[in-house]
Design an enzyme around this catalytic site. Structure first.
Site, PDB file in Angstrom:
ATOM      1  N   GLY A  67     -93.919  26.211   6.026  1.00 27.76           N
ATOM      2  CA  GLY A  67     -94.574  26.015   7.314  1.00 27.76           C
ATOM      3  C   GLY A  67     -93.702  25.415   8.399  1.00 27.76           C
TER       4      GLY A  67
ATOM      5  N   ASP B  78     -94.787  20.902   9.351  1.00 24.16           N
ATOM      6  CA  ASP B  78     -95.569  21.526  10.415  1.00 24.16           C
ATOM      7  C   ASP B  78     -96.753  20.667  10.834  1.00 24.16           C
ATOM      8  OD1 ASP B  78     -96.857  21.916   7.985  1.00 24.16           O
ATOM      9  OD2 ASP B  78     -97.023  24.091   8.156  1.00 24.16           O
TER      10      ASP B  78
ATOM     11  N   ASP C 268    -102.167  16.816   7.532  1.00 25.14           N
ATOM     12  CA  ASP C 268    -103.594  17.068   7.359  1.00 25.14           C
ATOM     13  C   ASP C 268    -104.158  15.909   6.526  1.00 25.14           C
ATOM     14  OD1 ASP C 268    -105.900  18.805   7.615  1.00 25.14           O
ATOM     15  OD2 ASP C 268    -105.581  19.440   5.556  1.00 25.14           O
TER      16      ASP C 268
ATOM     17  N   LYS D 299    -103.715  16.143  12.355  1.00 30.73           N
ATOM     18  CA  LYS D 299    -105.179  16.200  12.307  1.00 30.73           C
ATOM     19  C   LYS D 299    -105.664  14.876  11.727  1.00 30.73           C
ATOM     20  CE  LYS D 299    -105.815  20.927  10.781  1.00 30.73           C
ATOM     21  NZ  LYS D 299    -106.384  21.730   9.693  1.00 30.73           N
TER      22      LYS D 299
ATOM     23  N   VAL E  14    -105.464  26.079  11.843  1.00 35.43           N
ATOM     24  CA  VAL E  14    -104.639  26.745  12.853  1.00 35.43           C
ATOM     25  C   VAL E  14    -103.533  27.574  12.204  1.00 35.43           C
ATOM     26  CG1 VAL E  14    -105.066  25.077  14.692  1.00 35.43           C
ATOM     27  CG2 VAL E  14    -103.199  24.674  13.087  1.00 35.43           C
TER      28      VAL E  14
HETATM   29  P1  5GP Z   1    -101.586  17.736   3.619  1.00 35.63           P
HETATM   30  O1  5GP Z   1    -100.811  17.460   2.370  1.00 35.63           O
HETATM   31  O2  5GP Z   1    -101.252  16.830   4.774  1.00 35.63           O
HETATM   32  O3  5GP Z   1    -103.063  17.833   3.383  1.00 35.63           O
HETATM   33  O4  5GP Z   1    -101.273  19.203   4.020  1.00 35.63           O
HETATM   34  C1  5GP Z   1    -100.156  19.567   4.601  1.00 35.63           C
HETATM   35  C2  5GP Z   1     -99.955  21.045   4.437  1.00 35.63           C
HETATM   36  O5  5GP Z   1    -101.192  21.797   4.426  1.00 35.63           O
HETATM   37  C3  5GP Z   1     -99.218  21.504   5.650  1.00 35.63           C
HETATM   38  O6  5GP Z   1     -97.826  21.399   5.442  1.00 35.63           O
HETATM   39  C4  5GP Z   1     -99.676  22.926   5.772  1.00 35.63           C
HETATM   40  O7  5GP Z   1     -98.862  23.747   4.968  1.00 35.63           O
HETATM   41  C5  5GP Z   1    -101.085  22.940   5.218  1.00 35.63           C
HETATM   42  N1  5GP Z   1    -102.077  22.863   6.308  1.00 35.63           N
HETATM   43  C6  5GP Z   1    -102.852  21.817   6.642  1.00 35.63           C
HETATM   44  N2  5GP Z   1    -103.629  22.106   7.699  1.00 35.63           N
HETATM   45  C7  5GP Z   1    -103.324  23.365   8.059  1.00 35.63           C
HETATM   46  C8  5GP Z   1    -103.785  24.242   9.105  1.00 35.63           C
HETATM   47  O8  5GP Z   1    -104.627  23.947   9.957  1.00 35.63           O
HETATM   48  N3  5GP Z   1    -103.220  25.484   9.135  1.00 35.63           N
HETATM   49  C9  5GP Z   1    -102.290  25.883   8.243  1.00 35.63           C
HETATM   50  N4  5GP Z   1    -101.812  27.124   8.379  1.00 35.63           N
HETATM   51  N5  5GP Z   1    -101.814  25.086   7.256  1.00 35.63           N
HETATM   52  C10 5GP Z   1    -102.334  23.835   7.164  1.00 35.63           C
HETATM   53 MG    MG Z   2     -96.741  22.919   4.471  1.00 31.61          MG
END
Ligand code: 5GP
Ligand code: MG
Length: 177
Positions: free
Chosen positions: A41, A97, A100, A128, A150
């Site tokens: 990403g 990227d 989340d 987010k 997104v």
């Molecule tokens: P986390 O470990 O913070 O929950 O997730 C991070 C990863 O989830 C990001 O690097 C991304 O690959 C994916 N991700 C989280 N939210 C989104 C989103 O809104 N769109 C997309 N395409 N990927 C997301």
């Molecule tokens: Mg990722």
């Protein structure tokens, strides 16, 4: 799933990434900096950011995957790296990227610290905050967005949409947790 409205235009992104780059360059001045970017990403964001960071930066790529539903990451994060990753005594900037739940960044940062990095800061294009489950400090952050899925500018859905030059919402049915 159809593409929804454009959230951030290519121009808005380029301008904001330029600002982040300038801040990073000022903060690190002439200190050697190792960028560790999380595939896949982060690739487009990384490319844009690197244009602003000068010549003294080293770039490493790693892969981090988490298991969960299609649009939300689960609890466990697995790291894989390409070739040798030596961050001992290095100042590391971890680039991804989007933050989340925060699980990916937190897990990778912890691992880099365990590998002997002198410092680890984080840099994400998107944040987010309403989705956060794990406390992680974002040192550099492009845009704060609402809880919408997104795509574009490197972010995919099932491998598609990464190549869009802007960021758009994906109109998905209600998220299943
Ligand atoms: P986390 O470990 O913070 O929950 O997730 C991070 C990863 O989830 C990001 O690097 C991304 O690959 C994916 N991700 C989280 N939210 C989104 C989103 O809104 N769109 C997309 N395409 N990927 C997301
Ligand atoms: Mg990722």
């Amino acid at each position: 799933m159809p593409l929804g409205k454009v959230l951030l235009s290519a121009e808005q992104i380029a301008s904001r990434v330029g600002e982040l780059g300038l801040r990073i360059r000022r903060d690190y001045e002439d200190q050697p900096l190792t960028i560790v970017a999380i595939l896949q990403g982060a690739i487009v964001f990384l490319g844009e950011l690197l244009k602003h960071l000068g010549a003294g930066v080293t770039v490493e790529l790693i892969e981090a995957s988490s298991y969960g539903t299609a649009t939300a990451s689960g609890g466990q994060v697995t790291l894989r790296r390409y070739g040798r990753l030596d961050v001992r005594d290095r100042d590391v900037l971890l680039v991804d990227d989007i933050a989340d739940t925060g699980r990916t960044l937190a897990a990778v940062a912890r691992q880099l610290e365990a590998m002997g990095a002198r410092s680890v800061r984080t840099c994400v294009l998107l944040d987010k905050p309403s989705r956060r489950e794990v406390d992680v400090e974002l040192s550099y952050r492009g845009f704060e967005i609402d809880d919408v899925f997104v795509v574009g500018f490197g972010l995919d859905h099932a491998g598609r949409y990464r190549t869009l030059p802007y960021i758009a919402c994906l109109d998905e049915p209600a998220r299943k947790e």
